[in-house]
Design a protein around this motif. Structure first.
Motif, PDB file in Angstrom:
ATOM      1  N   ARG A  24      -3.025  -1.947   8.488  1.00  0.00           N
ATOM      2  CA  ARG A  24      -1.964  -1.842   7.484  1.00  0.00           C
ATOM      3  C   ARG A  24      -1.312  -0.473   7.334  1.00  0.00           C
ATOM      4  NH1 ARG A  24      -1.535  -6.680   8.167  1.00  0.00           N
ATOM      5  NH2 ARG A  24      -2.720  -8.147   6.944  1.00  0.00           N
ATOM      6  N   ASP A  78      -1.556  -4.283  12.865  1.00  0.00           N
ATOM      7  CA  ASP A  78      -0.673  -4.801  11.811  1.00  0.00           C
ATOM      8  C   ASP A  78      -0.250  -3.751  10.789  1.00  0.00           C
ATOM      9  OD1 ASP A  78      -0.728  -7.416  12.877  1.00  0.00           O
ATOM     10  OD2 ASP A  78      -2.630  -7.809  11.846  1.00  0.00           O
ATOM     11  N   GLU A  80       1.871  -1.662   8.433  1.00  0.00           N
ATOM     12  CA  GLU A  80       3.070  -1.958   7.651  1.00  0.00           C
ATOM     13  C   GLU A  80       3.654  -0.719   6.990  1.00  0.00           C
ATOM     14  OE1 GLU A  80       1.483  -4.760   4.889  1.00  0.00           O
ATOM     15  OE2 GLU A  80       1.601  -6.433   6.317  1.00  0.00           O
ATOM     16  N   GLU A  81       2.884   0.379   7.032  1.00  0.00           N
ATOM     17  CA  GLU A  81       3.318   1.610   6.373  1.00  0.00           C
ATOM     18  C   GLU A  81       2.880   2.798   7.215  1.00  0.00           C
ATOM     19  OE1 GLU A  81       3.080   3.624   1.935  1.00  0.00           O
ATOM     20  OE2 GLU A  81       1.696   2.011   2.460  1.00  0.00           O
ATOM     21  N   ARG A 152      12.063   5.123  12.757  1.00  0.00           N
ATOM     22  CA  ARG A 152      12.978   4.068  12.286  1.00  0.00           C
ATOM     23  C   ARG A 152      13.950   3.613  13.372  1.00  0.00           C
ATOM     24  NH1 ARG A 152      13.489   7.293   7.054  1.00  0.00           N
ATOM     25  NH2 ARG A 152      12.004   6.246   5.685  1.00  0.00           N
ATOM     26  N   PRO A 158       9.623  -2.890  13.282  1.00  0.00           N
ATOM     27  CA  PRO A 158      10.226  -3.840  12.350  1.00  0.00           C
ATOM     28  C   PRO A 158      10.877  -3.121  11.159  1.00  0.00           C
ATOM     29  CG  PRO A 158       8.014  -4.542  12.960  1.00  0.00           C
ATOM     30  CD  PRO A 158       8.193  -3.140  13.484  1.00  0.00           C
ATOM     31  N   GLN A 159      11.990  -3.642  10.699  1.00  0.00           N
ATOM     32  CA  GLN A 159      12.723  -3.018   9.600  1.00  0.00           C
ATOM     33  C   GLN A 159      11.906  -2.920   8.317  1.00  0.00           C
ATOM     34  OE1 GLN A 159      16.408  -5.221   9.338  1.00  0.00           O
ATOM     35  NE2 GLN A 159      17.482  -3.542  10.364  1.00  0.00           N
ATOM     36  N   GLU A 160      10.975  -3.847   8.117  1.00  0.00           N
ATOM     37  CA  GLU A 160      10.213  -3.834   6.869  1.00  0.00           C
ATOM     38  C   GLU A 160       9.089  -2.794   6.847  1.00  0.00           C
ATOM     39  OE1 GLU A 160       8.383  -7.000   9.536  1.00  0.00           O
ATOM     40  OE2 GLU A 160      10.410  -6.498   8.934  1.00  0.00           O
ATOM     41  N   VAL A 161       8.856  -2.116   7.958  1.00  0.00           N
ATOM     42  CA  VAL A 161       7.823  -1.078   7.990  1.00  0.00           C
ATOM     43  C   VAL A 161       8.305   0.123   7.179  1.00  0.00           C
ATOM     44  CG1 VAL A 161       6.593   0.567   9.459  1.00  0.00           C
ATOM     45  CG2 VAL A 161       6.810  -1.815  10.170  1.00  0.00           C
ATOM     46  N   ALA A 162       7.520   0.519   6.199  1.00  0.00           N
ATOM     47  CA  ALA A 162       7.854   1.669   5.350  1.00  0.00           C
ATOM     48  C   ALA A 162       7.460   2.956   6.066  1.00  0.00           C
ATOM     49  CB  ALA A 162       7.129   1.560   4.014  1.00  0.00           C
TER      50      ALA A 162
END
Length: 183
Positions: A24, A78, A80-81, A152, A158-162
């Motif tokens: 994550r 996986d 995400e951030e 970025r 992926p665009q949703e990755v902070a």
């Protein structure tokens, strides 16, 4: 290293070693040993070898974005951030203004033909080319901002990755958020 491993094995409890893969969240930071990750909530390993942290740590010179490592973090762990953690007194900041002297040291320590082959291999015909290849940065904040933008802009992120940025002060341990320019 073998002696250190023997000492490690004598004090740890193998059942307390973390067997869970990272997931994550990932931190991309510099390889500089002065960066204490406890400053951002990542605890050191306990004496028995245990750690509760499952954050992927990617260390590179100047916290430069390693695309292959990032790819694996995103699609195997996986993530995400992502946090890009730069630091004060970074060697890549110093190298930005000292590239000519670094090249002099290279030429003094490495055979001339090997230097030429190296420079040809990286396509460098000037100090500016070497600086670009090395990834020197004018300042720690600027370097973090640049790496955030690199991450970025990668087509596989992926665009949703902070993506966030901090600069760690090696003299005080204080972290400063990197604010992106408005607009």
């Amino acid at each position: 290293a073998i002696e250190a491993n023997a000492a490690f094995l004598s004090r740890i409890d193998p059942e307390r070693l973390s067997s869970e893969p990272p997931t994550r969240r990932a931190v991309i930071t510099c390889m500089d040993s002065r960066i204490n990750l406890e400053a951002i909530g990542i605890p050191s390993f306990a004496a028995d070898g245990h750690s509760d942290s499952r954050i992927a740590i990617i260390r590179t010179a100047g916290a430069l974005c390693p695309e292959r490592s990032l790819f694996v973090a995103l699609f195997k762990a996986d993530v995400e951030e992502i946090l890009v953690l730069g630091h004060t007194e970074c060697a890549l900041v110093a190298a930005h203004s000292e590239i000519a002297s670094i090249v002099e040291v290279l030429q003094a320590r490495v055979d001339g033909r090997d230097v030429d082959a190296f420079l040809d291999g990286i396509g460098a015909s000037s100090d500016e080319d070497i600086s670009r290849w090395l990834g020197t940065i004018p300042g720690s904040t600027e370097g973090v901002l640049a790496q955030m933008e690199v991450i970025r802009s990668l087509p596989f992120v992926p665009q949703e990755v902070a993506v966030h940025g901090l600069v760690y002060d090696v003299d005080t341990g204080v972290v400063h958020p990197v604010e992106e320019p408005a607009g």
